[in-house]
Scaffold this motif. Structure first.
Motif, PDB file in Angstrom:
ATOM      1  N   ASN A   1     -12.194  15.398  64.831  1.00 25.16           N
ATOM      2  CA  ASN A   1     -11.964  15.630  63.403  1.00 25.16           C
ATOM      3  C   ASN A   1     -10.478  15.669  63.064  1.00 25.16           C
ATOM      4  O   ASN A   1     -10.053  15.146  62.031  1.00 25.16           O
ATOM      5  CB  ASN A   1     -12.659  16.916  62.947  1.00 25.16           C
ATOM      6  N   PHE A   2      -9.682  16.258  63.931  1.00 24.08           N
ATOM      7  CA  PHE A   2      -8.246  16.304  63.704  1.00 24.08           C
ATOM      8  C   PHE A   2      -7.671  14.888  63.671  1.00 24.08           C
ATOM      9  O   PHE A   2      -6.918  14.529  62.765  1.00 24.08           O
ATOM     10  CB  PHE A   2      -7.550  17.132  64.787  1.00 24.08           C
ATOM     11  N   VAL A   3      -8.030  14.091  64.661  1.00 27.42           N
ATOM     12  CA  VAL A   3      -7.502  12.721  64.751  1.00 27.42           C
ATOM     13  C   VAL A   3      -7.995  11.877  63.573  1.00 27.42           C
ATOM     14  O   VAL A   3      -7.217  11.114  62.980  1.00 27.42           O
ATOM     15  CB  VAL A   3      -7.851  12.078  66.105  1.00 27.42           C
ATOM     16  N   LYS A   4      -9.262  12.015  63.218  1.00 28.58           N
ATOM     17  CA  LYS A   4      -9.779  11.271  62.060  1.00 28.58           C
ATOM     18  C   LYS A   4      -9.010  11.637  60.799  1.00 28.58           C
ATOM     19  O   LYS A   4      -8.643  10.761  60.014  1.00 28.58           O
ATOM     20  CB  LYS A   4     -11.272  11.559  61.864  1.00 28.58           C
ATOM     21  N   ASN A   5      -8.743  12.925  60.602  1.00 27.23           N
ATOM     22  CA  ASN A   5      -7.988  13.355  59.425  1.00 27.23           C
ATOM     23  C   ASN A   5      -6.557  12.828  59.443  1.00 27.23           C
ATOM     24  O   ASN A   5      -6.004  12.482  58.404  1.00 27.23           O
ATOM     25  CB  ASN A   5      -8.019  14.879  59.293  1.00 27.23           C
ATOM     26  N   LYS A   6      -5.959  12.769  60.632  1.00 21.00           N
ATOM     27  CA  LYS A   6      -4.610  12.215  60.759  1.00 21.00           C
ATOM     28  C   LYS A   6      -4.608  10.734  60.372  1.00 21.00           C
ATOM     29  O   LYS A   6      -3.693  10.264  59.695  1.00 21.00           O
ATOM     30  CB  LYS A   6      -4.085  12.368  62.186  1.00 21.00           C
ATOM     31  N   ILE A   7      -5.610  10.003  60.809  1.00 25.70           N
ATOM     32  CA  ILE A   7      -5.692   8.577  60.484  1.00 25.70           C
ATOM     33  C   ILE A   7      -5.848   8.394  58.973  1.00 25.70           C
ATOM     34  O   ILE A   7      -5.175   7.567  58.359  1.00 25.70           O
ATOM     35  CB  ILE A   7      -6.862   7.914  61.252  1.00 25.70           C
ATOM     36  N   ILE A   8      -6.718   9.191  58.374  1.00 25.85           N
ATOM     37  CA  ILE A   8      -6.919   9.119  56.917  1.00 25.85           C
ATOM     38  C   ILE A   8      -5.610   9.449  56.199  1.00 25.85           C
ATOM     39  O   ILE A   8      -5.218   8.777  55.230  1.00 25.85           O
ATOM     40  CB  ILE A   8      -8.051  10.072  56.480  1.00 25.85           C
ATOM     41  N   GLU A   9      -4.917  10.472  56.674  1.00 25.21           N
ATOM     42  CA  GLU A   9      -3.634  10.882  56.084  1.00 25.21           C
ATOM     43  C   GLU A   9      -2.610   9.735  56.151  1.00 25.21           C
ATOM     44  O   GLU A   9      -1.887   9.482  55.195  1.00 25.21           O
ATOM     45  CB  GLU A   9      -3.110  12.089  56.874  1.00 25.21           C
ATOM     46  N   ILE A  10      -2.576   9.046  57.265  1.00 18.44           N
ATOM     47  CA  ILE A  10      -1.617   7.942  57.452  1.00 18.44           C
ATOM     48  C   ILE A  10      -1.973   6.760  56.542  1.00 18.44           C
ATOM     49  O   ILE A  10      -1.104   6.112  55.969  1.00 18.44           O
ATOM     50  CB  ILE A  10      -1.571   7.496  58.930  1.00 18.44           C
ATOM     51  N   LEU A  11      -3.256   6.495  56.403  1.00 20.66           N
ATOM     52  CA  LEU A  11      -3.700   5.333  55.617  1.00 20.66           C
ATOM     53  C   LEU A  11      -3.633   5.554  54.120  1.00 20.66           C
ATOM     54  O   LEU A  11      -3.643   4.588  53.349  1.00 20.66           O
ATOM     55  CB  LEU A  11      -5.118   4.925  56.033  1.00 20.66           C
ATOM     56  N   ASP A  12      -3.604   6.806  53.694  1.00 19.50           N
ATOM     57  CA  ASP A  12      -3.545   7.098  52.247  1.00 19.50           C
ATOM     58  C   ASP A  12      -2.194   6.878  51.678  1.00 19.50           C
ATOM     59  O   ASP A  12      -1.165   6.922  52.039  1.00 19.50           O
ATOM     60  CB  ASP A  12      -3.995   8.527  51.948  1.00 19.50           C
TER      61      ASP A  12
ATOM     62  N   THR B   1      -4.116  17.044  78.285  1.00 17.60           N
ATOM     63  CA  THR B   1      -2.902  17.714  77.813  1.00 17.60           C
ATOM     64  C   THR B   1      -1.687  16.803  77.968  1.00 17.60           C
ATOM     65  O   THR B   1      -0.778  16.834  77.143  1.00 17.60           O
ATOM     66  CB  THR B   1      -2.670  19.062  78.528  1.00 17.60           C
ATOM     67  N   SER B   2      -1.696  15.984  78.985  1.00 18.23           N
ATOM     68  CA  SER B   2      -0.610  15.018  79.168  1.00 18.23           C
ATOM     69  C   SER B   2      -0.630  13.980  78.054  1.00 18.23           C
ATOM     70  O   SER B   2       0.415  13.615  77.498  1.00 18.23           O
ATOM     71  CB  SER B   2      -0.746  14.338  80.531  1.00 18.23           C
ATOM     72  N   ILE B   3      -1.811  13.512  77.708  1.00 13.00           N
ATOM     73  CA  ILE B   3      -1.960  12.564  76.605  1.00 13.00           C
ATOM     74  C   ILE B   3      -1.535  13.228  75.295  1.00 13.00           C
ATOM     75  O   ILE B   3      -0.839  12.631  74.476  1.00 13.00           O
ATOM     76  CB  ILE B   3      -3.410  12.046  76.522  1.00 13.00           C
ATOM     77  N   LEU B   4      -1.931  14.481  75.131  1.00 12.70           N
ATOM     78  CA  LEU B   4      -1.578  15.227  73.926  1.00 12.70           C
ATOM     79  C   LEU B   4      -0.072  15.375  73.782  1.00 12.70           C
ATOM     80  O   LEU B   4       0.466  15.275  72.676  1.00 12.70           O
ATOM     81  CB  LEU B   4      -2.242  16.605  73.944  1.00 12.70           C
ATOM     82  N   ASP B   5       0.617  15.589  74.895  1.00 10.02           N
ATOM     83  CA  ASP B   5       2.079  15.700  74.845  1.00 10.02           C
ATOM     84  C   ASP B   5       2.713  14.475  74.204  1.00 10.02           C
ATOM     85  O   ASP B   5       3.695  14.585  73.463  1.00 10.02           O
ATOM     86  CB  ASP B   5       2.657  15.921  76.247  1.00 10.02           C
ATOM     87  N   SER B   6       2.133  13.306  74.446  1.00 16.47           N
ATOM     88  CA  SER B   6       2.642  12.083  73.816  1.00 16.47           C
ATOM     89  C   SER B   6       2.465  12.143  72.303  1.00 16.47           C
ATOM     90  O   SER B   6       3.340  11.718  71.548  1.00 16.47           O
ATOM     91  CB  SER B   6       1.913  10.857  74.365  1.00 16.47           C
ATOM     92  N   GLY B   7       1.333  12.684  71.878  1.00 21.46           N
ATOM     93  CA  GLY B   7       1.091  12.829  70.444  1.00 21.46           C
ATOM     94  C   GLY B   7       2.012  13.857  69.813  1.00 21.46           C
ATOM     95  O   GLY B   7       2.511  13.666  68.702  1.00 21.46           O
ATOM     96  N   ILE B   8       2.262  14.942  70.547  1.00 23.75           N
ATOM     97  CA  ILE B   8       3.150  15.992  70.043  1.00 23.75           C
ATOM     98  C   ILE B   8       4.566  15.464  69.877  1.00 23.75           C
ATOM     99  O   ILE B   8       5.286  15.874  68.958  1.00 23.75           O
ATOM    100  CB  ILE B   8       3.103  17.230  70.968  1.00 23.75           C
ATOM    101  N   ASN B   9       4.975  14.551  70.738  1.00 22.92           N
ATOM    102  CA  ASN B   9       6.306  13.937  70.617  1.00 22.92           C
ATOM    103  C   ASN B   9       6.453  13.172  69.308  1.00 22.92           C
ATOM    104  O   ASN B   9       7.563  13.001  68.807  1.00 22.92           O
ATOM    105  CB  ASN B   9       6.590  12.999  71.791  1.00 22.92           C
ATOM    106  N   ILE B  10       5.343  12.729  68.749  1.00 21.16           N
ATOM    107  CA  ILE B  10       5.357  11.973  67.496  1.00 21.16           C
ATOM    108  C   ILE B  10       5.123  12.896  66.296  1.00 21.16           C
ATOM    109  O   ILE B  10       5.731  12.756  65.258  1.00 21.16           O
ATOM    110  CB  ILE B  10       4.290  10.855  67.529  1.00 21.16           C
ATOM    111  N   ASP B  11       4.197  13.861  66.468  1.00 16.69           N
ATOM    112  CA  ASP B  11       3.809  14.743  65.363  1.00 16.69           C
ATOM    113  C   ASP B  11       3.484  16.126  65.935  1.00 16.69           C
ATOM    114  O   ASP B  11       2.496  16.296  66.645  1.00 16.69           O
ATOM    115  CB  ASP B  11       2.596  14.158  64.655  1.00 16.69           C
TER     116      ASP B  11
END
Length: 79
Positions: free
Chosen positions: A68-79, A10-20
């Motif tokens: 799956n969420f992270v993979k989709n985010k990566i695909i979204e960023i690369l498209d 959850t601490s790691i996730l908070d870093s991701g939430i700060n970005i998205d």
């Protein structure tokens, strides 16, 4: 900024939430998985616990949700 070392998902996730803010959907999954990091990883520390089949299935489901969420985010960023 150097990332902090932690087993707390959850601490790691908070870093991701700060970005998205969309990462918030993973909070429950991270909260469920975090205890397993130490309880089952460090079995030689006296916990002596082994996961049941049900715990393994739940952990697998939560981990796949995150993956799956992270993979989709990566695909979204690369498209």
């Amino acid at each position: 900024m150097k990332p902090t070392k932690t087993h707390d998902l959850t601490s790691i996730l908070d870093s991701g939430i700060n970005i998205d803010l969309e990462f918030e959907v993973l909070y429950d999954a991270c909260e469920k998985l975090t205890p397993y990091v130490t309880i089952f990883r460090y079995m030689d520390t006296g916990y002596g616990l082994f996961p049941t089949h049900d715990i393994l299935e739940e952990a697998k489901t939560e981990a796949l949700e995150i993956l799956n969420f992270v993979k989709n985010k990566i695909i979204e960023i690369l498209d």
